[in-house]
Design an enzyme around this catalytic site. Structure first.
Site, PDB file in Angstrom:
ATOM      1  N   CYS A 179     -10.874   3.506   0.653  1.00 14.02           N
ATOM      2  CA  CYS A 179      -9.431   3.656   0.858  1.00 14.02           C
ATOM      3  C   CYS A 179      -9.080   2.735   2.016  1.00 14.02           C
ATOM      4  CB  CYS A 179      -9.102   5.107   1.203  1.00 14.02           C
ATOM      5  SG  CYS A 179      -7.425   5.350   1.854  1.00 14.02           S
ATOM      6  N   THR A 180      -8.009   1.968   1.862  1.00 12.91           N
ATOM      7  CA  THR A 180      -7.718   0.940   2.865  1.00 12.91           C
ATOM      8  C   THR A 180      -7.247   1.522   4.201  1.00 12.91           C
ATOM      9  OG1 THR A 180      -5.502   0.674   1.912  1.00 12.91           O
ATOM     10  CG2 THR A 180      -7.217  -0.854   1.168  1.00 12.91           C
ATOM     11  N   HIS A 181      -6.933   2.819   4.223  1.00  9.05           N
ATOM     12  CA  HIS A 181      -6.605   3.444   5.513  1.00  9.05           C
ATOM     13  C   HIS A 181      -7.858   3.634   6.385  1.00  9.05           C
ATOM     14  CE1 HIS A 181      -2.759   4.476   3.601  1.00  9.05           C
ATOM     15  NE2 HIS A 181      -2.314   4.941   4.766  1.00  9.05           N
ATOM     16  N   ASP A 195       0.869  -1.188   0.000  1.00  6.68           N
ATOM     17  CA  ASP A 195       0.000   0.000   0.000  1.00  6.68           C
ATOM     18  C   ASP A 195       0.898   1.228   0.000  1.00  6.68           C
ATOM     19  OD1 ASP A 195      -2.334   1.655   0.334  1.00  6.68           O
ATOM     20  OD2 ASP A 195      -1.935   1.751   2.479  1.00  6.68           O
ATOM     21  N   SER A 196       0.302   2.383  -0.229  1.00  7.82           N
ATOM     22  CA  SER A 196       1.043   3.643  -0.115  1.00  7.82           C
ATOM     23  C   SER A 196       1.575   3.829   1.300  1.00  7.82           C
ATOM     24  CB  SER A 196       0.125   4.815  -0.452  1.00  7.82           C
ATOM     25  OG  SER A 196      -0.911   4.895   0.520  1.00  7.82           O
ATOM     26  N   TYR A 224      -0.533   8.827  -1.624  1.00  6.69           N
ATOM     27  CA  TYR A 224      -0.492   8.744  -3.084  1.00  6.69           C
ATOM     28  C   TYR A 224      -1.654   9.552  -3.697  1.00  6.69           C
ATOM     29  CZ  TYR A 224       2.678   4.592  -3.356  1.00  6.69           C
ATOM     30  OH  TYR A 224       3.720   3.714  -3.309  1.00  6.69           O
ATOM     31  N   GLY A 225      -2.720   9.681  -2.938  1.00  6.68           N
ATOM     32  CA  GLY A 225      -3.991  10.172  -3.497  1.00  6.68           C
ATOM     33  C   GLY A 225      -3.937  11.552  -4.100  1.00  6.68           C
ATOM     34  N   CYS A 240      -4.396  -1.190  -2.020  1.00  2.58           N
ATOM     35  CA  CYS A 240      -4.515   0.258  -2.144  1.00  2.58           C
ATOM     36  C   CYS A 240      -5.468   0.554  -3.297  1.00  2.58           C
ATOM     37  CB  CYS A 240      -3.132   0.855  -2.441  1.00  2.58           C
ATOM     38  SG  CYS A 240      -3.159   2.648  -2.685  1.00  2.58           S
ATOM     39  N   GLU A 273      -1.682   7.577   9.017  1.00  2.00           N
ATOM     40  CA  GLU A 273      -0.223   7.375   9.001  1.00  2.00           C
ATOM     41  C   GLU A 273       0.406   7.815  10.317  1.00  2.00           C
ATOM     42  OE1 GLU A 273       2.002   6.056   6.596  1.00  2.00           O
ATOM     43  OE2 GLU A 273       0.165   5.259   5.720  1.00  2.00           O
TER      44      GLU A 273
END
Ligand code: DGL
Length: 266
Positions: free
Chosen positions: A187-189, A14-15, A46-47, A77, A155
């Protein structure tokens, strides 16, 4: 493939740390598999970056996972998937499993006929999301909500802070005001923000996280041929990050739910 080959790891990236939400679903669905995870946290988010940069990073990381012996690649991602998945699949010699915003299941689930999609700017603006809306949005309203800033909060492991809540309220309130009864975490976050999101939307809104569906797809793609046999030894998960090692170890341990050592890479 030999038995040793079957024990080769599944490579997931992922990012940043968001893909851990997919990794934990893979761990729970496929407990016999060894895993390697790469977080490109040094380059997240990245977005807000251009498609060329994202495709280049995705290519380099996929190559690194293949060099580490990965028998399958999971692009954990949405942003990479919508921007670069066709390119990666065009040359990658092992199965590549991608993730996309769960617009289809949400369209089948909504009772009111209004769904909200939370995702990065790149994902929201992508032709893939336009195609999903075209395919599944004929009889419902799909509200697309870009969410700049949320990836950065995850993050930093700010999962419950006032600043994170304020961003979520800003992004989710218009969706609720428009009547959305189903929210897609595109979004996987974002699954790491589910407790705050639930607090904001209340008990009646359905929150859809596609991680388990991705894990099921990984199981299908491995099939009998690539799946690892039951292990006598505990399986391992190795973690790499492009962020500073100490900080990455602390955050990944917190999100993974167990203390791990993260190795730094460029
Ligand atoms: N987890 C990534 C996704 O699913 C976040 C991309 C980003 O870094 O902006 O889209």
């Amino acid at each position: 493939m030999t038995a040793l080959g079957n024990n080769a790891p599944i490579g997931v990236f992922d990012s940043g740390v968001g893909g851990l939400s997919v990794l934990r679903a893979i761990r729970s669905k496929l407990p016999n598999e060894n895993l390697i995870y790469i977080a490109d946290s040094g380059n997240a988010p990245y977005g807000d970056k251009d498609a060329g940069f994202i495709a280049e990073r995705a290519t380099e990381i996929t190559q690194l996972l293949l060099t580490s012996g990965a028998k399958a690649i999971v692009v954990a991602c949405n942003t990479v998937s919508v921007v670069a998945i066709e390119h990666i699949r065009s040359w990658c010699p092992v199965p590549v499993i991608a993730i996309e915003p769960a617009i289809k299941p949400a369209s089948q689930h909504t009772k009111i006929g209004v769904i909200g999609v939370l995702a990065t700017r790149q994902t929201i603006a992508s032709p893939s999301v336009a195609r999903l809306c075209e395919a599944h949005g004929k009889h419902i309203k799909i509200l697309l909500q870009p969410c700049p800033g949320l990836v950065e909060q995850v993050e930093k492991a700010e999962l419950l802070s006032d600043a994170t809540r304020a961003l979520l309220v800003q992004y989710i309130s218009p969706l609720l005001a428009a009547g959305a009864d189903t929210l897609v975490l595109g979004c996987t976050h974002y699954p790491f923000l589910t407790p705050l999101i639930r607090d904001i939307v209340g008990p009646d809104v359905t929150i859809i996280d596609p991680a388990l569906a991705v894990a099921q797809q990984v199981a299908r793609r491995l099939g009998d041929q690539l799946a690892s046999p039951a292990q006598a030894q505990p399986t391992n998960a190795q973690f790499y990050s492009t962020a500073a090692e100490e900080q990455a170890s602390a955050i990944i341990s917190a999100l993974w739910g167990q203390k791990v050592t993260v190795q730094g890479i460029n």
